[in-house]
Design a protein around this motif. Structure first.
Motif, short mmCIF file in Angstrom:
data_model
loop_
_atom_site.label_atom_id
_atom_site.label_comp_id
_atom_site.label_asym_id
_atom_site.label_seq_id
_atom_site.Cartn_x
_atom_site.Cartn_y
_atom_site.Cartn_z
N LEU A 250 -0.73 7.84 -6.33
CA LEU A 250 -0.41 6.48 -6.76
C LEU A 250 -1.63 5.82 -7.39
O LEU A 250 -2.16 4.84 -6.86
N PRO A 251 -2.10 6.32 -8.52
CA PRO A 251 -3.34 5.78 -9.09
C PRO A 251 -3.28 4.28 -9.39
O PRO A 251 -4.30 3.60 -9.28
N SER A 252 -2.12 3.75 -9.70
CA SER A 252 -2.03 2.31 -10.00
C SER A 252 -2.22 1.46 -8.75
O SER A 252 -2.63 0.30 -8.84
N LEU A 253 -1.95 2.03 -7.57
CA LEU A 253 -2.13 1.30 -6.32
C LEU A 253 -3.46 1.61 -5.62
O LEU A 253 -3.81 0.95 -4.65
N ALA A 254 -4.19 2.58 -6.11
CA ALA A 254 -5.40 3.06 -5.44
C ALA A 254 -6.36 1.95 -5.02
O ALA A 254 -6.85 1.95 -3.89
N PRO A 255 -6.65 0.96 -5.88
CA PRO A 255 -7.60 -0.09 -5.47
C PRO A 255 -7.11 -0.95 -4.30
O PRO A 255 -7.90 -1.58 -3.63
N GLN A 256 -5.80 -0.96 -4.06
CA GLN A 256 -5.23 -1.81 -3.02
C GLN A 256 -4.97 -1.07 -1.71
O GLN A 256 -4.52 -1.68 -0.75
N LEU A 257 -5.22 0.22 -1.67
CA LEU A 257 -4.87 1.01 -0.48
C LEU A 257 -5.90 0.90 0.63
O LEU A 257 -7.11 0.98 0.39
N ARG A 258 -5.42 0.71 1.83
CA ARG A 258 -6.26 0.68 3.03
C ARG A 258 -5.57 1.52 4.10
O ARG A 258 -4.34 1.51 4.22
N LEU B 256 -0.87 3.16 6.35
CA LEU B 256 -1.34 2.98 4.99
C LEU B 256 -0.83 1.63 4.51
O LEU B 256 0.37 1.37 4.57
N GLN B 257 -1.74 0.78 4.08
CA GLN B 257 -1.36 -0.55 3.63
C GLN B 257 -1.77 -0.72 2.17
O GLN B 257 -2.87 -0.32 1.78
N ALA B 258 -0.90 -1.31 1.39
CA ALA B 258 -1.20 -1.66 0.01
C ALA B 258 -0.88 -3.13 -0.18
O ALA B 258 0.05 -3.65 0.42
N GLY B 259 -1.65 -3.78 -0.98
CA GLY B 259 -1.38 -5.20 -1.23
C GLY B 259 -2.64 -6.01 -1.04
O GLY B 259 -3.70 -5.44 -0.84
N PRO B 260 -2.54 -7.28 -1.11
CA PRO B 260 -1.33 -8.09 -1.23
C PRO B 260 -0.75 -8.06 -2.65
O PRO B 260 -1.42 -7.73 -3.60
N GLY C 96 8.98 -8.93 -5.57
CA GLY C 96 9.39 -7.97 -6.59
C GLY C 96 8.32 -6.92 -6.85
O GLY C 96 8.62 -5.73 -6.97
N GLU C 97 7.06 -7.35 -6.91
CA GLU C 97 5.96 -6.41 -7.09
C GLU C 97 5.86 -5.48 -5.89
O GLU C 97 5.60 -4.28 -6.04
N VAL D 116 7.53 0.20 4.49
CA VAL D 116 8.11 -1.03 5.03
C VAL D 116 7.35 -2.19 4.41
O VAL D 116 6.12 -2.19 4.39
N VAL D 117 8.06 -3.18 3.94
CA VAL D 117 7.43 -4.38 3.39
C VAL D 117 7.24 -5.38 4.52
O VAL D 117 8.18 -5.69 5.25
N VAL D 118 6.01 -5.87 4.65
CA VAL D 118 5.69 -6.88 5.65
C VAL D 118 5.29 -8.13 4.89
O VAL D 118 4.38 -8.11 4.07
#
Length: 59
Positions: free
Chosen positions: A9-17, A27-31, A36-37, A54-56
């Motif tokens: 998921l290279p587009s999400l890589a900076p947001q991954l924890r 594994l958490q991505a965001g905020p 919708g995003e 799961v969306v939190v």
């Protein structure tokens, strides 16, 4: 885990924890700016990593 997710998921890589506790890894991505995003990210994670995200929502 984070490296594998970042490759898939290279587009999400900076947001991954990754959070690890008692042998369980989360594994958490965001905020994300909108639900919708977040939904788009859910689809990407499901397809790329074959896991059920799961969306939190924090208020």
């Amino acid at each position: 885990m984070r490296a594998q997710a970042a490759r898939g998921l290279p587009s999400l890589a900076p947001q991954l924890r990754v959070f690890s506790e008692a042998g369980t890894h989360r594994l958490q991505a965001g905020p994300f700016a909108s639900r919708g995003e977040a939904g788009e990210a859910v689809s990407q994670v499901r397809e790329s990593l074959r896991i059920s995200p799961v969306v939190v929502e924090r208020r």
